[in-house]
Motif scaffolding. Structure first.
Motif, PDB file in Angstrom:
ATOM      1  N   ILE A 161       3.282  10.459  -1.204  1.00 18.32           N
ATOM      2  CA  ILE A 161       2.080  10.387  -0.377  1.00 18.32           C
ATOM      3  C   ILE A 161       2.352  10.988   0.996  1.00 18.32           C
ATOM      4  O   ILE A 161       1.525  11.722   1.547  1.00 18.32           O
ATOM      5  N   MET A 162       3.537  10.678   1.554  1.00 19.70           N
ATOM      6  CA  MET A 162       3.881  11.245   2.857  1.00 19.70           C
ATOM      7  C   MET A 162       4.036  12.762   2.765  1.00 19.70           C
ATOM      8  O   MET A 162       3.512  13.502   3.606  1.00 19.70           O
ATOM      9  N   LEU A 163       4.730  13.225   1.726  1.00 16.36           N
ATOM     10  CA  LEU A 163       4.933  14.661   1.565  1.00 16.36           C
ATOM     11  C   LEU A 163       3.608  15.393   1.371  1.00 16.36           C
ATOM     12  O   LEU A 163       3.304  16.361   2.076  1.00 16.36           O
ATOM     13  N   ALA A 164       2.812  14.903   0.419  1.00 15.74           N
ATOM     14  CA  ALA A 164       1.545  15.578   0.118  1.00 15.74           C
ATOM     15  C   ALA A 164       0.529  15.401   1.247  1.00 15.74           C
ATOM     16  O   ALA A 164      -0.125  16.357   1.666  1.00 15.74           O
ATOM     17  N   GLY A 165       0.413  14.165   1.733  1.00 14.72           N
ATOM     18  CA  GLY A 165      -0.572  13.899   2.769  1.00 14.72           C
ATOM     19  C   GLY A 165      -0.261  14.570   4.086  1.00 14.72           C
ATOM     20  O   GLY A 165      -1.163  14.947   4.830  1.00 14.72           O
ATOM     21  N   ALA A 166       1.031  14.733   4.396  1.00 13.49           N
ATOM     22  CA  ALA A 166       1.412  15.360   5.660  1.00 13.49           C
ATOM     23  C   ALA A 166       1.376  16.880   5.582  1.00 13.49           C
ATOM     24  O   ALA A 166       0.974  17.553   6.533  1.00 13.49           O
ATOM     25  N   THR A 167       1.801  17.433   4.434  1.00 15.36           N
ATOM     26  CA  THR A 167       1.922  18.891   4.350  1.00 15.36           C
ATOM     27  C   THR A 167       0.619  19.581   3.941  1.00 15.36           C
ATOM     28  O   THR A 167       0.396  20.734   4.327  1.00 15.36           O
ATOM     29  N   ALA A 168      -0.233  18.895   3.177  1.00 15.22           N
ATOM     30  CA  ALA A 168      -1.482  19.550   2.738  1.00 15.22           C
ATOM     31  C   ALA A 168      -2.328  20.016   3.930  1.00 15.22           C
ATOM     32  O   ALA A 168      -2.753  21.188   3.955  1.00 15.22           O
ATOM     33  N   PRO A 169      -2.586  19.167   4.930  1.00 15.34           N
ATOM     34  CA  PRO A 169      -3.351  19.662   6.090  1.00 15.34           C
ATOM     35  C   PRO A 169      -2.600  20.757   6.848  1.00 15.34           C
ATOM     36  O   PRO A 169      -3.229  21.687   7.375  1.00 15.34           O
ATOM     37  N   LEU A 170      -1.274  20.657   6.930  1.00  8.00           N
ATOM     38  CA  LEU A 170      -0.501  21.683   7.643  1.00  8.00           C
ATOM     39  C   LEU A 170      -0.617  23.039   6.966  1.00  8.00           C
ATOM     40  O   LEU A 170      -0.773  24.071   7.630  1.00  8.00           O
ATOM     41  N   ILE A 171      -0.525  23.044   5.630  1.00 11.60           N
ATOM     42  CA  ILE A 171      -0.657  24.300   4.888  1.00 11.60           C
ATOM     43  C   ILE A 171      -2.053  24.878   5.089  1.00 11.60           C
ATOM     44  O   ILE A 171      -2.223  26.080   5.345  1.00 11.60           O
ATOM     45  N   ARG A 172      -3.062  24.029   4.968  1.00  9.92           N
ATOM     46  CA  ARG A 172      -4.441  24.493   5.162  1.00  9.92           C
ATOM     47  C   ARG A 172      -4.634  25.092   6.546  1.00  9.92           C
ATOM     48  O   ARG A 172      -5.194  26.186   6.696  1.00  9.92           O
ATOM     49  N   ASP A 173      -4.156  24.397   7.571  1.00 12.23           N
ATOM     50  CA  ASP A 173      -4.368  24.856   8.945  1.00 12.23           C
ATOM     51  C   ASP A 173      -3.528  26.083   9.268  1.00 12.23           C
ATOM     52  O   ASP A 173      -3.947  26.932  10.061  1.00 12.23           O
ATOM     53  N   PHE A 273       1.619   6.056   8.242  1.00 12.69           N
ATOM     54  CA  PHE A 273       1.160   5.221   7.133  1.00 12.69           C
ATOM     55  C   PHE A 273       2.258   5.031   6.097  1.00 12.69           C
ATOM     56  O   PHE A 273       2.505   3.917   5.625  1.00 12.69           O
ATOM     57  N   VAL A 274       2.930   6.117   5.716  1.00  7.86           N
ATOM     58  CA  VAL A 274       3.868   6.064   4.599  1.00  7.86           C
ATOM     59  C   VAL A 274       5.282   5.741   5.041  1.00  7.86           C
ATOM     60  O   VAL A 274       6.057   5.166   4.279  1.00  7.86           O
ATOM     61  N   GLY A 275       5.643   6.076   6.283  1.00 12.98           N
ATOM     62  CA  GLY A 275       6.996   5.800   6.745  1.00 12.98           C
ATOM     63  C   GLY A 275       7.412   4.348   6.576  1.00 12.98           C
ATOM     64  O   GLY A 275       8.465   4.059   5.991  1.00 12.98           O
ATOM     65  N   PRO A 276       6.599   3.377   7.046  1.00 12.42           N
ATOM     66  CA  PRO A 276       6.959   1.972   6.831  1.00 12.42           C
ATOM     67  C   PRO A 276       7.059   1.620   5.351  1.00 12.42           C
ATOM     68  O   PRO A 276       7.884   0.793   4.955  1.00 12.42           O
ATOM     69  N   ALA A 277       6.216   2.227   4.517  1.00 14.18           N
ATOM     70  CA  ALA A 277       6.265   1.936   3.090  1.00 14.18           C
ATOM     71  C   ALA A 277       7.598   2.382   2.494  1.00 14.18           C
ATOM     72  O   ALA A 277       8.194   1.686   1.654  1.00 14.18           O
ATOM     73  N   LEU A 278       8.096   3.539   2.917  1.00 18.38           N
ATOM     74  CA  LEU A 278       9.387   4.023   2.422  1.00 18.38           C
ATOM     75  C   LEU A 278      10.514   3.062   2.792  1.00 18.38           C
ATOM     76  O   LEU A 278      11.424   2.798   2.008  1.00 18.38           O
ATOM     77  N   LEU A 279      10.450   2.527   4.005  1.00 26.60           N
ATOM     78  CA  LEU A 279      11.518   1.657   4.484  1.00 26.60           C
ATOM     79  C   LEU A 279      11.416   0.239   3.928  1.00 26.60           C
ATOM     80  O   LEU A 279      12.445  -0.412   3.684  1.00 26.60           O
ATOM     81  N   LEU A 280      10.201  -0.238   3.718  1.00 26.47           N
ATOM     82  CA  LEU A 280      10.007  -1.657   3.432  1.00 26.47           C
ATOM     83  C   LEU A 280       9.731  -1.982   1.971  1.00 26.47           C
ATOM     84  O   LEU A 280       9.639  -3.166   1.619  1.00 26.47           O
TER      85      LEU A 280
END
Length: 447
Positions: A161-173, A273-280
Motif C-alpha cells: 500500500i505504501m509503495l503503490a499509494g506513494a509512487t502512483a501519484p508521483l509517477i502520474r505527476d 498511513f502505512v509506515g506505522p502499519a509496517l512497524l506495528l
C-alpha cells in the motif's frame, strides 16, 4: 489440540507475497480512479462514482461463485494455486488498460472504456482473491499459526500500500496529464504481476491437504454460511470498516490537492498511513496472542476511528497535525487488518470440523464479496459527498473549488469514516468465537 508443526518461513513469505497483488489493486483504483474520472476525463462526480462502484457490485455476485469453483477444482498443484496464476496475470493485463483510455470523440466513450476495463479487472480479481484468501484455513489447523501467517500477509500488504499509494501519484505527476495516468497504470500492472508470480511459486511446497467440498448447491451452502452467527457478525464489522477505508482512500488525493493545496502531500499522507502499519503489525499480532483477537480488533478499531476524527481539523490545523492524524489511522488500520483476516479462517475451520466437509471457498467468497462491496461503496459514498458539496469536475484538474466542496472533502475524509468504524463495533462486540472452540477438533470431524 495436538501439536502443530509451524509453517516454514518460506511458505509464510510466499503466501504473503500475494498481498503485493491485492494491495496494489485494492489501493490504486481507490486512490486514483475517481480523480482520473473527475479531473482528467471531466466526468461529473455522481457518474464517476457509479463507474467506480458498478464493477465492484458485479464482484459481489461473482465472488461466492469463484469460491465454489475453487472448492471443486482438482489439480496436482492444489485446488487454489492454479487460480492464482491464471486470474492474477489476467488482472495485471486488464489493469494496464484501465488508465489507458485513448482520446475519443465523446466523453461517454471514454467513460465506457474505463467501465469495461474495470469490469474485466474486477472479474479477474475475484478469481485471484477468493482462492488466495481461502488458503490459510487449509495451510494450518492452528488458531495461533493463522495469526502468524496473517502477520506476514498484512505486513507485506502494508508495504505494498505504501509503495503503490506513494509512487502512483508521483509517477502520474512526473509524466503529467493523461499520459501520466497511462504510465502509472502500466507500472502498477507490473507490480501486480510480481505479486501473482510470487504467491504462486512461494506456495508450491505449502502443506495443503485435499479439499472436500460441502454437499448441496451453491445456494444451499450460502444459506448455511449465512446462518453461521460469528462469521456473520465478523463479516458485517469488516464490511462497514471497508466502507470507511474506501471513503478515506478515495479522499486522499482530493484532501491533498484541494484542501491542503500542498505539492506531494498525497505521497506524504500515504507514507504516514502505512509506515506505522509496517512497524506495528507484529506488535498487533503479539497483543492478539495475549489478549485475544477480538479485544485486539476492538482496540485497533477505536484507534482508527480516533485518527480519522482528528483529521477533521485539516482545513485549519498545521500540516503536521494532519500528518499525525493519518499516522494514528495507520496504527489502527494495521490491527484492523491483522485480526479479522486471522479470525475468518477460524470461523471457516470450525464449520469444517463440525460438518466434516469444507466450505472455506464459499466462506471466503462471501467475505471478499462483502469487502469488495464496502471498498466500492466507500468511493461511491465519497463521490456523493462531493456532489452534495458542489464539487466542480474538469479535464485538467485546475479549477477553483467552492468552500462547500472543501468542507465536503474534509468531512468525507474524517467524520464520515470515523462514524462508520464506531458503528461497526455494534456487531464486533457480539462476536464470541474463542481459541478453545477453534482449536477443539470434535470426534469424527475431518481436521
Amino acid at each position: 489440540m495436538p501439536d502443530v508443526t509451524p509453517l516454514p518461513r518460506a511458505v509464510r513469505a510466499g503466501y504473503g507475497s500475494g498481498s503485493v497483488a491485492t494491495g496494489a489493486f485494492g489501493t490504486v483504483p481507490g486512490l486514483m480512479l475517481l480523480p482520473y474520472l473527475t479531473d482528467s476525463l471531466g466526468i461529473a462526480a455522481v457518474a464517476a462514482g457509479f463507474i467506480v462502484f458498478a464493477p465492484k457490485a458485479w464482484d459481489v455476485a461473482l465472488n461466492p461463485i469463484a469460491g465454489r469453483i475453487s472448492d471443486r477444482t482438482v489439480d496436482p498443484r492444489g485446488p487454489r494455486r492454479p487460480w492464482l496464476l491464471r486470474a492474477g496475470l489476467a488482472l495485471a493485463a486488464a489493469f494496464a488498460l484501465l488508465f489507458a483510455a485513448p482520446s475519443m470523440s465523446s466523453q461517454a466513450l471514454e467513460a465506457a472504456w474505463v467501465l469495461v476495463c474495470f469490469l474485466a479487472c474486477a472479474t479477474a480479481y475475484a478469481f485471484f482473491q477468493v482462492p488466495y484468501v481461502a488458503m490459510p484455513a487449509e495451510l494450518t489447523p492452528s488458531y495461533d499459526e493463522r495469526t502468524r501467517l496473517m502477520t506476514w500477509r498484512v505486513a507485506i500488504l502494508a508495504f505494498t500500500i505504501m509503495l503503490a499509494g506513494a509512487t502512483a501519484p508521483l509517477i502520474r505527476d512526473a509524466v503529467g496529464g493523461r499520459a501520466g495516468y497511462r504510465v502509472m497504470g502500466v507500472a502498477m500492472a507490473c507490480v501486480i504481476a510480481v505479486g501473482v508470480v510470487g504467491a504462486y511459486r512461494g506456495t508450491r511446497r505449502a502443506p495443503v491437504g485435499a479439499v472436500q467440498p460441502g454437499p448441496g448447491s451453491l445456494r444451499d451452502q450460502l444459506k448455511i454460511v449465512a446462518e453461521a452467527r460469528d462469521f456473520r457478525l465478523l463479516l458485517t464489522t469488516f464490511v462497514v470498516q471497508a466502507l470507511a477505508t474506501g471513503a478515506m482512500l478515495a479522499g486522499v488525493d482530493y484532501l491533498a490537492t484541494d484542501v491542503l493545496d500542498r505539492k506531494g502531500a498525497s505521497t506524504i499522507l500515504f507514507v504516514c498511513f502505512v509506515g506505522p502499519a509496517l512497524l506495528l503489525t507484529p506488535a498487533w499480532s503479539a497483543l492478539g496472542a495475549r489478549v485475544g483477537k477480538k479485544q485486539g480488533y476492538l482496540l485497533a478499531s477505536i484507534i482508527l476511528a480516533a485518527g480519522a476524527l482528528l483529521a477533521v481539523v485539516a482545513r485549519s490545523a498545521p500540516f503536521g497535525v494532519v500528518v499525525a492524524a493519518v499516522a494514528l489511522v495507520g496504527v489502527g488500520y494495521a490491527g484492523a487488518q491483522v485480526f479479522p483476516l486471522a479470525m475468518l479462517p477460524d470461523a471457516a475451520a470450525v464449520d469444517a470440523r463440525r460438518t466434516g466437509s469444507t466450505r472455506v471457498g464459499v466462506y471466503t467468497g462471501v467475505w471478499t464479496a462483502g469487502e469488495t462491496l464496502g471498498l466500492a461503496l466507500g468511493p461511491g459514498l465519497f463521490a456523493l459527498v462531493l456532489a452534495v458539496g458542489g464539487y466542480r469536475s474538469s479535464t485538467d484538474g485546475d479549477v477553483a473549488q467552492p468552500d462547500s466542496a472543501l468542507t465536503a472533502i474534509t468531512l468525507g475524509f474524517s467524520v464520515l469514516p470515523a462514524l462508520l468504524v464506531l458503528v461497526s463495533l455494534v456487531w464486533l462486540t457480539r462476536y464470541a468465537l474463542t481459541s478453545d472452540e477453534v482449536d477443539e477438533t470434535p470426534t469424527g470431524a475431518t481436521a
